[in-house]
Design a protein around this motif. Structure first.
Motif, PDB file in Angstrom:
ATOM      1  N   VAL A  86       0.847  -1.197   0.000  1.00  0.00           N
ATOM      2  CA  VAL A  86       0.000   0.000   0.000  1.00  0.00           C
ATOM      3  C   VAL A  86       0.882   1.246   0.000  1.00  0.00           C
ATOM      4  O   VAL A  86       0.709   2.155  -0.820  1.00  0.00           O
ATOM      5  CB  VAL A  86      -0.970  -0.005   1.202  1.00  0.00           C
ATOM      6  N   GLU A  87       1.841   1.282   0.883  1.00  0.00           N
ATOM      7  CA  GLU A  87       2.750   2.426   0.981  1.00  0.00           C
ATOM      8  C   GLU A  87       3.584   2.553  -0.295  1.00  0.00           C
ATOM      9  O   GLU A  87       3.749   3.658  -0.831  1.00  0.00           O
ATOM     10  CB  GLU A  87       3.648   2.258   2.216  1.00  0.00           C
ATOM     11  N   ALA A  88       4.107   1.452  -0.794  1.00  0.00           N
ATOM     12  CA  ALA A  88       4.952   1.482  -1.995  1.00  0.00           C
ATOM     13  C   ALA A  88       4.177   1.972  -3.214  1.00  0.00           C
ATOM     14  O   ALA A  88       4.671   2.812  -3.976  1.00  0.00           O
ATOM     15  CB  ALA A  88       5.548   0.101  -2.253  1.00  0.00           C
ATOM     16  N   LEU A  89       2.972   1.465  -3.393  1.00  0.00           N
ATOM     17  CA  LEU A  89       2.170   1.882  -4.543  1.00  0.00           C
ATOM     18  C   LEU A  89       1.749   3.343  -4.401  1.00  0.00           C
ATOM     19  O   LEU A  89       1.754   4.097  -5.378  1.00  0.00           O
ATOM     20  CB  LEU A  89       0.954   0.975  -4.735  1.00  0.00           C
ATOM     21  N   GLN A  90       1.400   3.764  -3.196  1.00  0.00           N
ATOM     22  CA  GLN A  90       1.029   5.169  -2.985  1.00  0.00           C
ATOM     23  C   GLN A  90       2.189   6.089  -3.343  1.00  0.00           C
ATOM     24  O   GLN A  90       1.998   7.108  -4.022  1.00  0.00           O
ATOM     25  CB  GLN A  90       0.601   5.410  -1.530  1.00  0.00           C
ATOM     26  N   ARG A  91       3.381   5.754  -2.890  1.00  0.00           N
ATOM     27  CA  ARG A  91       4.558   6.567  -3.226  1.00  0.00           C
ATOM     28  C   ARG A  91       4.772   6.619  -4.723  1.00  0.00           C
ATOM     29  O   ARG A  91       5.076   7.674  -5.291  1.00  0.00           O
ATOM     30  CB  ARG A  91       5.812   6.018  -2.534  1.00  0.00           C
ATOM     31  N   TRP A  92       4.624   5.469  -5.399  1.00  0.00           N
ATOM     32  CA  TRP A  92       4.819   5.411  -6.847  1.00  0.00           C
ATOM     33  C   TRP A  92       3.763   6.262  -7.568  1.00  0.00           C
ATOM     34  O   TRP A  92       4.090   7.043  -8.451  1.00  0.00           O
ATOM     35  CB  TRP A  92       4.787   3.967  -7.332  1.00  0.00           C
ATOM     36  N   LEU A  93       2.517   6.101  -7.200  1.00  0.00           N
ATOM     37  CA  LEU A  93       1.443   6.853  -7.856  1.00  0.00           C
ATOM     38  C   LEU A  93       1.580   8.357  -7.601  1.00  0.00           C
ATOM     39  O   LEU A  93       1.352   9.164  -8.517  1.00  0.00           O
ATOM     40  CB  LEU A  93       0.077   6.353  -7.387  1.00  0.00           C
ATOM     41  N   ASP A  94       1.959   8.731  -6.384  1.00  0.00           N
ATOM     42  CA  ASP A  94       2.174  10.147  -6.082  1.00  0.00           C
ATOM     43  C   ASP A  94       3.291  10.721  -6.951  1.00  0.00           C
ATOM     44  O   ASP A  94       3.192  11.832  -7.461  1.00  0.00           O
ATOM     45  CB  ASP A  94       2.529  10.358  -4.606  1.00  0.00           C
ATOM     46  N   TYR A  95       4.359   9.958  -7.109  1.00  0.00           N
ATOM     47  CA  TYR A  95       5.490  10.414  -7.911  1.00  0.00           C
ATOM     48  C   TYR A  95       5.096  10.566  -9.381  1.00  0.00           C
ATOM     49  O   TYR A  95       5.444  11.541 -10.023  1.00  0.00           O
ATOM     50  CB  TYR A  95       6.664   9.431  -7.772  1.00  0.00           C
ATOM     51  N   THR A  96       4.381   9.597  -9.903  1.00  0.00           N
ATOM     52  CA  THR A  96       4.097   9.574 -11.340  1.00  0.00           C
ATOM     53  C   THR A  96       2.904  10.412 -11.775  1.00  0.00           C
ATOM     54  O   THR A  96       2.769  10.702 -12.959  1.00  0.00           O
ATOM     55  CB  THR A  96       3.883   8.128 -11.829  1.00  0.00           C
ATOM     56  N   LYS A  97       2.045  10.816 -10.847  1.00  0.00           N
ATOM     57  CA  LYS A  97       0.815  11.506 -11.272  1.00  0.00           C
ATOM     58  C   LYS A  97       1.080  12.831 -11.971  1.00  0.00           C
ATOM     59  O   LYS A  97       0.306  13.243 -12.821  1.00  0.00           O
ATOM     60  CB  LYS A  97      -0.148  11.681 -10.108  1.00  0.00           C
ATOM     61  N   THR A  98       2.167  13.500 -11.650  1.00  0.00           N
ATOM     62  CA  THR A  98       2.457  14.766 -12.316  1.00  0.00           C
ATOM     63  C   THR A  98       3.473  14.605 -13.447  1.00  0.00           C
ATOM     64  O   THR A  98       3.495  15.397 -14.367  1.00  0.00           O
ATOM     65  CB  THR A  98       2.998  15.789 -11.304  1.00  0.00           C
ATOM     66  N   ILE A  99       4.282  13.569 -13.383  1.00  0.00           N
ATOM     67  CA  ILE A  99       5.346  13.395 -14.370  1.00  0.00           C
ATOM     68  C   ILE A  99       4.905  12.524 -15.542  1.00  0.00           C
ATOM     69  O   ILE A  99       5.147  12.853 -16.694  1.00  0.00           O
ATOM     70  CB  ILE A  99       6.592  12.789 -13.687  1.00  0.00           C
ATOM     71  N   LEU A 100       4.279  11.405 -15.239  1.00  0.00           N
ATOM     72  CA  LEU A 100       3.869  10.450 -16.265  1.00  0.00           C
ATOM     73  C   LEU A 100       2.346  10.438 -16.351  1.00  0.00           C
ATOM     74  O   LEU A 100       1.692   9.566 -15.810  1.00  0.00           O
ATOM     75  CB  LEU A 100       4.412   9.054 -15.922  1.00  0.00           C
ATOM     76  N   LYS A 101       1.795  11.404 -16.996  1.00  0.00           N
ATOM     77  CA  LYS A 101       0.338  11.535 -17.075  1.00  0.00           C
ATOM     78  C   LYS A 101      -0.198  10.536 -18.090  1.00  0.00           C
ATOM     79  O   LYS A 101      -0.162  10.772 -19.291  1.00  0.00           O
ATOM     80  CB  LYS A 101      -0.042  12.956 -17.437  1.00  0.00           C
ATOM     81  N   ASP A 102      -0.696   9.432 -17.573  1.00  0.00           N
ATOM     82  CA  ASP A 102      -1.201   8.362 -18.421  1.00  0.00           C
ATOM     83  C   ASP A 102      -2.129   7.505 -17.583  1.00  0.00           C
ATOM     84  O   ASP A 102      -2.069   7.530 -16.359  1.00  0.00           O
ATOM     85  CB  ASP A 102      -0.025   7.517 -18.951  1.00  0.00           C
ATOM     86  N   GLU A 103      -2.969   6.722 -18.217  1.00  0.00           N
ATOM     87  CA  GLU A 103      -3.897   5.852 -17.496  1.00  0.00           C
ATOM     88  C   GLU A 103      -3.215   4.629 -16.899  1.00  0.00           C
ATOM     89  O   GLU A 103      -3.743   3.995 -16.004  1.00  0.00           O
ATOM     90  CB  GLU A 103      -5.025   5.396 -18.425  1.00  0.00           C
ATOM     91  N   HIS A 104      -2.041   4.294 -17.396  1.00  0.00           N
ATOM     92  CA  HIS A 104      -1.326   3.108 -16.927  1.00  0.00           C
ATOM     93  C   HIS A 104      -0.686   3.348 -15.562  1.00  0.00           C
ATOM     94  O   HIS A 104      -0.383   4.478 -15.194  1.00  0.00           O
ATOM     95  CB  HIS A 104      -0.262   2.701 -17.940  1.00  0.00           C
ATOM     96  N   VAL A 105      -0.448   2.262 -14.849  1.00  0.00           N
ATOM     97  CA  VAL A 105       0.198   2.352 -13.546  1.00  0.00           C
ATOM     98  C   VAL A 105       1.703   2.152 -13.683  1.00  0.00           C
ATOM     99  O   VAL A 105       2.498   2.805 -13.017  1.00  0.00           O
ATOM    100  CB  VAL A 105      -0.405   1.318 -12.563  1.00  0.00           C
TER     101      VAL A 105
END
Length: 180
Positions: A86-105
């Motif tokens: 949960v923590e790892a995915l949250q950190r990843w999604l937080d990091y990528t939401k502004t940099i890698l704007k895409d529907e993929h995870v």
């Protein structure tokens, strides 16, 4: 079968990593482990159907079965934050939401595009090799290691194992193919 704790120990030691590749690797491997996901199911995860909330990951993926039904995956917080999906995915999604704007995870970082199944398998395999797991083991062997670990830890409660791995009740897949 290799010992799953090899990877969970790696996740613990890489907890404070700041580089993008390690952030994704930790999220990818911990999501696979604690969700008992197949690599193809990881590839099918999408941002819009992946929610991290209330110490839980909720996601939906299309299965590999012939019907290709959409299933819900629920991953609960692990008591050890250093290996918590949960923590790892949250950190990843937080990091990528502004940099890698895409529907993929998941992303092919080198190519700056969404990761396809081949790339996800390559990333997972790279984690295995980095941790000294022999070349005979592939990305899919992570699921085998997870199920084997779960079977040993739970004392072979096959009903619980089948539910965790999303097999039919009464299935003998784990006993015959997974608990090596």
């Amino acid at each position: 079968m290799w010992d799953l704790t090899i990877i969970t120990k790696w996740a613990e030691t890489s907890y404070d990593a700041k580089d993008i590749r390690t952030l994704q690797w930790r999220a990818l491997i911990s999501t696979m482990i604690f969700g008992a996901l197949r690599p193809a199911e990881l590839e099918r995860m999408r941002r819009e159907t992946t929610i991290v909330k209330d110490h839980t990951i909720l996601t939906q993926v299309r299965t590999k079965t012939s019907g290709g039904e959409v299933i819900r995956i629920i991953i609960n917080k692990h008591p050890n934050p250093r290996i918590d999906a949960v923590e790892a995915l949250q950190r990843w999604l937080d990091y990528t939401k502004t940099i890698l704007k895409d529907e993929h995870v998941w992303f092919d970082i080198e190519e700056s595009r969404p990761a396809n199944l081949q790339r996800i398998n390559e990333e997972l395999t790279a984690i295995l090799r980095e941790n000294g797991i022999p070349e005979t083991f592939t990305a899919y062997s992570i699921r085998h290691a997870v199920i084997t670990h779960f079977a040993r830890r739970e004392g072979a409660d096959w009903k619980a194992i089948n539910a965790y791995a999303r097999w039919e009740p009464g299935s003998r897949v784990a006993q015959e193919y997974y608990t090596v």
